[in-house]
Design a protein around this motif. Structure first.
Motif, PDB file in Angstrom:
ATOM      1  N   GLU A  41       0.836  -1.200   0.000  1.00 28.76           N
ATOM      2  CA  GLU A  41       0.000   0.000   0.000  1.00 28.76           C
ATOM      3  C   GLU A  41       0.876   1.257   0.000  1.00 28.76           C
ATOM      4  O   GLU A  41       1.940   1.274   0.623  1.00 28.76           O
ATOM      5  N   PRO A  42       0.435   2.313  -0.694  1.00 27.91           N
ATOM      6  CA  PRO A  42       1.247   3.534  -0.778  1.00 27.91           C
ATOM      7  C   PRO A  42       1.684   4.078   0.587  1.00 27.91           C
ATOM      8  O   PRO A  42       2.838   4.488   0.756  1.00 27.91           O
ATOM      9  N   LYS A  43       0.772   4.092   1.553  1.00 25.19           N
ATOM     10  CA  LYS A  43       1.130   4.649   2.859  1.00 25.19           C
ATOM     11  C   LYS A  43       2.175   3.796   3.574  1.00 25.19           C
ATOM     12  O   LYS A  43       2.958   4.310   4.370  1.00 25.19           O
ATOM     13  N   ARG A  44       2.202   2.481   3.257  1.00 26.24           N
ATOM     14  CA  ARG A  44       3.176   1.592   3.887  1.00 26.24           C
ATOM     15  C   ARG A  44       4.587   1.810   3.345  1.00 26.24           C
ATOM     16  O   ARG A  44       5.564   1.524   4.022  1.00 26.24           O
ATOM     17  N   ILE A  45       4.674   2.325   2.126  1.00 29.87           N
ATOM     18  CA  ILE A  45       5.995   2.530   1.528  1.00 29.87           C
ATOM     19  C   ILE A  45       6.836   3.452   2.398  1.00 29.87           C
ATOM     20  O   ILE A  45       7.986   3.139   2.747  1.00 29.87           O
ATOM     21  N   ARG A  58       9.089  -4.310   4.487  1.00 32.11           N
ATOM     22  CA  ARG A  58      10.350  -3.599   4.711  1.00 32.11           C
ATOM     23  C   ARG A  58      11.494  -4.259   3.947  1.00 32.11           C
ATOM     24  O   ARG A  58      12.304  -3.580   3.308  1.00 32.11           O
ATOM     25  N   MET A  59      11.555  -5.575   3.980  1.00 30.11           N
ATOM     26  CA  MET A  59      12.623  -6.307   3.294  1.00 30.11           C
ATOM     27  C   MET A  59      12.556  -6.073   1.784  1.00 30.11           C
ATOM     28  O   MET A  59      13.575  -5.819   1.144  1.00 30.11           O
ATOM     29  N   VAL A  60      11.339  -6.157   1.225  1.00 28.74           N
ATOM     30  CA  VAL A  60      11.181  -6.009  -0.218  1.00 28.74           C
ATOM     31  C   VAL A  60      11.471  -4.583  -0.653  1.00 28.74           C
ATOM     32  O   VAL A  60      12.218  -4.350  -1.612  1.00 28.74           O
ATOM     33  N   ILE A  61      10.884  -3.608   0.060  1.00 22.32           N
ATOM     34  CA  ILE A  61      11.060  -2.205  -0.329  1.00 22.32           C
ATOM     35  C   ILE A  61      12.500  -1.766  -0.143  1.00 22.32           C
ATOM     36  O   ILE A  61      13.134  -1.219  -1.062  1.00 22.32           O
ATOM     37  N   TRP A  62      13.056  -1.994   1.035  1.00 22.73           N
ATOM     38  CA  TRP A  62      14.381  -1.450   1.364  1.00 22.73           C
ATOM     39  C   TRP A  62      15.504  -2.143   0.602  1.00 22.73           C
ATOM     40  O   TRP A  62      16.455  -1.495   0.154  1.00 22.73           O
ATOM     41  N   ASN A  63      15.405  -3.440   0.432  1.00 30.38           N
ATOM     42  CA  ASN A  63      16.508  -4.194  -0.174  1.00 30.38           C
ATOM     43  C   ASN A  63      16.389  -4.373  -1.687  1.00 30.38           C
ATOM     44  O   ASN A  63      17.395  -4.637  -2.348  1.00 30.38           O
ATOM     45  N   ILE A  64      15.178  -4.240  -2.230  1.00 27.49           N
ATOM     46  CA  ILE A  64      14.988  -4.528  -3.662  1.00 27.49           C
ATOM     47  C   ILE A  64      14.433  -3.320  -4.418  1.00 27.49           C
ATOM     48  O   ILE A  64      15.092  -2.757  -5.294  1.00 27.49           O
TER      49      ILE A  64
END
Length: 332
Positions: A41-45, A58-64
């Motif tokens: 979700e946009p707010k979760r980014i 967090r793992m997907v967004i921050w690392n990839i």
């Protein structure tokens, strides 16, 4: 038609275009981080970027996804600015680092390190820059005949590009057992790229962006013609050589981290020129923004269109860029 020309010459219009591109950049960033096998979700980014909560998001967004989007923006900026410089220096809308041989020179030297000397993989950025500068120098030598003419530069660049392309093919034939590692480099891809590649290219992008904007007025003078430039005291050959070196610097940094990625430097500067004219003081920031937006959207498409299979972004750019190149060729 006259009204369109007057509109694009207005300072307010140009600033408005830049603001609109900043909005598109933000949208491209959101889309790139939302789309994928794991929907976020946009707010979760922004939550997972600011806070390490140990969640899968967090793992997907921050690392990839986050480093990949930043890298796409930086590479798009560098290639687009490189193309804008070359089109201005050569007074030809078909000029592009991949077409005139600069990217091929960087690619050849990068492939040599990747395939022949894989133990020195950390030297790929340096090797790519040396290759790009060597290609630029060779193009100048071949096109010099009592001075530089843009047509000779283009033709020499096409010949040099073919020569270096043959060199790349030859290396891949002789080292066929190591081809797999070079295929991604050849097709241009952001797959498996993360923070190390971001930190590698970031200084080049910052330095290149500052330099092109500091010297934008010199390019404005240069495009008016050699006689006019000399008349106002500009050293034409030194200026042209300096800008070509800067274009090679930007293209080489992009090639060193994502491989051979074409057409960004062709499509973006020409599109910006059609929208807001030839004033490089405004063209350079707008070109950098549109280059970032284009590559971010293209990479998101390449990553998600056939998910879980990923298409190299270089293939997407070729599908988009080849028709655009033919359109320019017909139009000119």
């Amino acid at each position: 038609m006259q009204e369109d020309i007057l509109l694009r010459d207005r300072k307010g219009f140009k600033i408005g275009v830049i603001i609109l591109l900043i909005i598109f950049l933000f949208i491209a960033f959101l889309v790139g981080n939302i789309k994928g096998t794991l929907k976020v979700e946009p707010k979760r980014i922004f939550e997972v970027i600011m806070t390490d909560d140990g969640s899968p998001e967090r793992m997907v967004i921050w690392n990839i996804r986050l480093p990949r989007m930043i890298l796409a923006a930086l590479v798009g900026t560098n290639l687009a600015l490189s193309g804008a410089i070359l089109q201005g220096v050569m007074k030809n809308p078909l000029a592009d680092p991949s077409i005139i041989g600069i990217s091929s020179g960087a690619g050849l030297f990068g492939i040599v390190v990747l395939v022949v000397f894989p133990q020195y993989i950390g030297l790929v950025p340096i090797a790519a820059f040396i290759g790009a500068m060597f290609a630029a120098f060779l193009i100048y030598i071949l096109s010099w005949k009592g001075g530089i003419q843009t047509t000779r530069i283009i033709l020499a660049g096409v010949a040099v590009s073919a020569l270096f392309g043959a060199g790349i093919s030859g290396i891949l034939v002789f080292y066929s057992d190591r081809v797999h590692g070079a295929l991604t480099f050849m097709n241009g891809s952001l797959s498996s790229r993360s923070w190390p590649e971001v930190w590698t290219i970031l200084p080049y992008t910052i330095a290149g962006f500052i330099l092109v904007n500091v010297f934008a007025e010199k390019l404005n003078i240069l495009v008016l013609g050699d006689d006019v430039a000399r008349g106002v005291g500009l050293n034409v050959e030194a200026t042209r050589l300096g800008f070509t070196a800067l274009a090679a610097f930007l293209a080489a940094s992009a090639v060193s981290v994502v491989g051979l990625l074409g057409f960004v430097g062709l499509i973006v500067p020409h599109s910006i020129r059609l929208i807001m004219g030839n004033d490089y003081k405004y063209m350079f920031p707008a070109t950098a923004l549109l280059g970032s937006v284009l590559l971010m959207f293209s990479d998101t498409f390449a990553r998600t269109f056939l998910s879980p299979t990923e298409i190299p972004v270089g293939i997407v750019m070729a599908v988009v860029g080849a028709p655009f190149f033919l359109f320019l060729l017909r139009r000119e």
